[in-house]
Design a protein around this motif. Structure first.
Motif, short mmCIF file in Angstrom:
data_model
loop_
_atom_site.label_atom_id
_atom_site.label_comp_id
_atom_site.label_asym_id
_atom_site.label_seq_id
_atom_site.Cartn_x
_atom_site.Cartn_y
_atom_site.Cartn_z
N VAL A 1 0.83 -1.20 0.00
CA VAL A 1 0.00 0.00 0.00
C VAL A 1 0.87 1.25 0.00
O VAL A 1 0.61 2.21 -0.75
CB VAL A 1 -0.96 0.00 1.22
N GLU A 2 1.91 1.25 0.82
CA GLU A 2 2.80 2.41 0.89
C GLU A 2 3.45 2.68 -0.45
O GLU A 2 3.54 3.84 -0.90
CB GLU A 2 3.86 2.18 1.97
N LYS A 3 3.91 1.63 -1.13
CA LYS A 3 4.54 1.80 -2.45
C LYS A 3 3.54 2.38 -3.44
O LYS A 3 3.87 3.28 -4.24
CB LYS A 3 5.05 0.44 -2.95
N GLY A 4 2.30 1.90 -3.39
CA GLY A 4 1.27 2.43 -4.28
C GLY A 4 1.00 3.90 -4.03
O GLY A 4 0.87 4.70 -4.97
N GLU A 5 0.91 4.27 -2.75
CA GLU A 5 0.64 5.67 -2.40
C GLU A 5 1.77 6.58 -2.86
O GLU A 5 1.53 7.71 -3.30
CB GLU A 5 0.41 5.79 -0.90
#
Length: 270
Positions: free
Chosen positions: A61-65
């Motif tokens: 999720v962090e990488k996507g954000e």
């Protein structure tokens, strides 16, 4: 309890709780598959991850954000998570919780107080859930229900109050249904069956409805279809049923500007 929205909506059908559950389940073990729904969209960036364990979810999720993507839909199979992130959500902020409690009431209410709304939910077979809440939605009020039987009566009641089904999921044989005001659907319909309701879905498609939510247990599959307020150009929609997560199919769909809009895992054939 929360901000009131505009009342709207009409009933498509009068339904009774447990109406379909009176049918006898077919003998033999049910066959479960991934059910994925694709909408035509202008070209955009979309990313998926599947077979994600709890401890790796934050990393994805962090990488996507970091890449400007927000979670658009989530699902679960065998207590592993599938997440879809894209650049077409219009969300401005997002929070999520992994909880052993199916739709953790206290956490959800805390986020409502901060003006976040539930935008996607997934339940695991161990009874836990992943709940995603976002800012930037059109919603003005939400309500949700957890029950052992698909809650026709409750959905009917909420339709009359101007709510629309905006998310749903299952955990083992429990259903979790989220309804919101100001979702943009003046009318909705439910297709629920012990098999994938192909005929019902095609019949609704012909009337201009499109699938907006899908969920399934080992026994039943449910689809919510909505007709938008404004009849703009016809939106193309396709569904796919696959034994494994449809990773190769997704890439083929992207080439046609078809993007995952919702996904779930559960009963499709006898």
């Amino acid at each position: 309890m929360y901000q009131m929205g505009q009342k709207r909506g009409r009933l498509v059908a009068e339904l009774e709780d447990g109406e379909l559950l009176k049918k006898k389940l077919r003998l033999g073990s049910p066959a479960c598959q991934w059910i994925s729904v694709y909408n035509s969209r202008p070209s955009m960036k979309q990313r998926y991850r599947y077979n994600v364990v709890d401890s790796r979810l934050y990393q994805h999720v962090e990488k996507g954000e970091e890449d400007g993507l927000y979670i658009s839909c989530v699902a679960s199979s065998s207590n592993l998570w599938a997440i879809v992130m894209d650049a077409g959500t219009c969300f401005s902020s997002q929070v999520y919780e992994l909880s052993p409690i199916f739709l953790h009431k206290e956490w959800i209410m805390e986020q409502w107080e901060k003006n976040y709304y539930i935008t996607s939910v997934a339940g695991a077979s161990n009874g836990g859930a992943l709940v995603v809440m976002s800012k930037g939605t059109p919603y003005t009020q939400q309500s949700y229900k957890v029950c052992d039987v698909f809650p026709f009566k409750w959905i009917n009641k909420k339709w009359k109050e101007g709510f629309s089904v905006t998310s749903m999921t299952t955990a083992d044989n429990k259903w979790g249904i989220v309804m919101s005001r100001n979702a943009g659907y003046p009318s909705q319909a439910v297709e629920l069956d012990f098999l994938y309701p192909s005929e019902g879905i095609h019949r609704r498609w012909e009337k201009g409805y499109r699938i907006t939510s899908a969920a399934a247990t080992d026994d039943q599959a449910a689809f919510i279809l909505g007709a938008p307020k404004r009849k703009s150009q016809d939106m193309m929609q396709e569904t796919l049923r696959t034994a494994a997560f449809p990773s190769t199919h997704v890439k083929d769909k992207w080439l046609k500007n078809l993007y995952i809009s919702c996904i779930c895992y559960g009963r499709t054939v006898s």
